[in-house]
Enzyme design. Sequence first.
Site, PDB file in Angstrom:
ATOM      1  N   GLY A  15       0.693  -1.227   0.022  1.00  0.00           N
ATOM      2  CA  GLY A  15      -0.163  -0.190  -0.132  1.00  0.00           C
ATOM      3  C   GLY A  15       0.721   1.160   0.129  1.00  0.00           C
ATOM      4  NE  ARG A  18      -4.441   6.193  -3.411  1.00  0.00           N
ATOM      5  CZ  ARG A  18      -5.384   5.969  -2.571  1.00  0.00           C
ATOM      6  NH1 ARG A  18      -5.839   7.148  -1.813  1.00  0.00           N
ATOM      7  NH2 ARG A  18      -6.254   4.707  -2.481  1.00  0.00           N
ATOM      8  CB  VAL A  67      -3.172  -7.335   0.656  1.00  0.00           C
ATOM      9  CG1 VAL A  67      -1.917  -6.432   0.495  1.00  0.00           C
ATOM     10  CG2 VAL A  67      -4.111  -6.256   1.341  1.00  0.00           C
ATOM     11  CB  SER A 144      -5.625   2.646  13.450  1.00  0.00           C
ATOM     12  OG  SER A 144      -6.382   3.564  13.762  1.00  0.00           O
ATOM     13  CE1 TYR A 157      -8.976   1.635   9.199  1.00  0.00           C
ATOM     14  CE2 TYR A 157      -9.057   2.682  11.381  1.00  0.00           C
ATOM     15  CZ  TYR A 157      -8.240   2.304  10.175  1.00  0.00           C
ATOM     16  OH  TYR A 157      -7.088   3.070   9.921  1.00  0.00           O
ATOM     17  CB  ALA A 159     -12.638  -5.880  14.553  1.00  0.00           C
ATOM     18  CE  LYS A 161      -5.750  -0.227   9.952  1.00  0.00           C
ATOM     19  NZ  LYS A 161      -4.656  -0.368   9.207  1.00  0.00           N
ATOM     20  CB  ILE A 190      -2.145  10.417   9.417  1.00  0.00           C
ATOM     21  CG1 ILE A 190      -1.771   9.697  10.629  1.00  0.00           C
ATOM     22  CG2 ILE A 190      -0.796  11.121   8.315  1.00  0.00           C
ATOM     23  CD1 ILE A 190      -0.831  10.326  11.509  1.00  0.00           C
TER      24      ILE A 190
END
Length: 246
Positions: A15, A18, A67, A144, A157, A159, A161, A190
């Site tokens: 990833g 970007r 992925v 995160s 999300y 869960a 992370k 960020i």
Amino acid sequence: MNDDPEKRKLALVIGGSRGIGRAVALRLARSGFDIWLNYRSRRDAAEETRDAIVACGAACDLLEFDVADREAVKTALSDKADLTPPDALVFNAGIARDNLMVWMTHEEWSEVLNTNLNGFFHVTQTVLFPMLREKRGRIVAISSTSGQIGQAGQVNYSASKAGLIGAAKALAREVGKKNVLVNVVAPGVIETDMTQDLPTDRILPLIPQNRLGQVEDVAAVVTFLCAEPCMYVHGQVIGVNGGLAM
Ligand code: NDP
């Protein structure tokens, strides 16, 4: 790690086209790494990042795969990593499909888990054998703050992370004695494409440093974990969040 300071090292950035991954790849390139740069679909962004990496004097191979697709990961990486084991893997690919749990679809749940957590398993397994064989390697997973303390609207999300943190800690216990070091970086908020629609005025009061994070803030910590030769940091979660969670 490769101990010869003259010889360039190799990092696989997952990833990397970007946002945070791009900044990580560029900083690693400036720190003596050649880059294998993975992305999913944005070829234009990946090519622009590759050009910037090459301008830093590093070599860069673009690797397009999803992925979440185990077979695609194996096809792209297994032979390549076996032949040339990367010195570092940064697993940065991640997506969010936010919704309250009561409304969340199975698709929103599984898409996020398949990418953020299953993707880590798919990719890491392909490079792990070669790293263990060489008795050197650095693995950094990008988690995160949501995975550390939870975030409403992000059950899927958070869960995924939090799962990354558990997976990385368990892996650290398995491979530390083989000189493969595994750590997690947990960014707060960020400024990237992913966060462009967030209400900054409501978030800033929660951040003691009173600013959003920049991609370079994360890249600096990841590069330290990948490049610093003197390293006794292993199995750790390092927050890069301006004090949002402590
Ligand atoms: P962006 O959306 O800006 O970039 C995501 C990158 O991941 C792109 O290069 C994208 O490729 C790639 N990617 C996405 N899905 C896949 C996939 N299935 N297979 C391969 N590559 C994929 O994200 P950010 O830079 O904001 O975030 C990077 C990481 O940091 C993520 O894991 C995110 O969860 C995490 N994070 C971000 C925070 C933030 O505030 N921004 C906070 C905390 C964690 P392509 O260009 O082809 O789409």
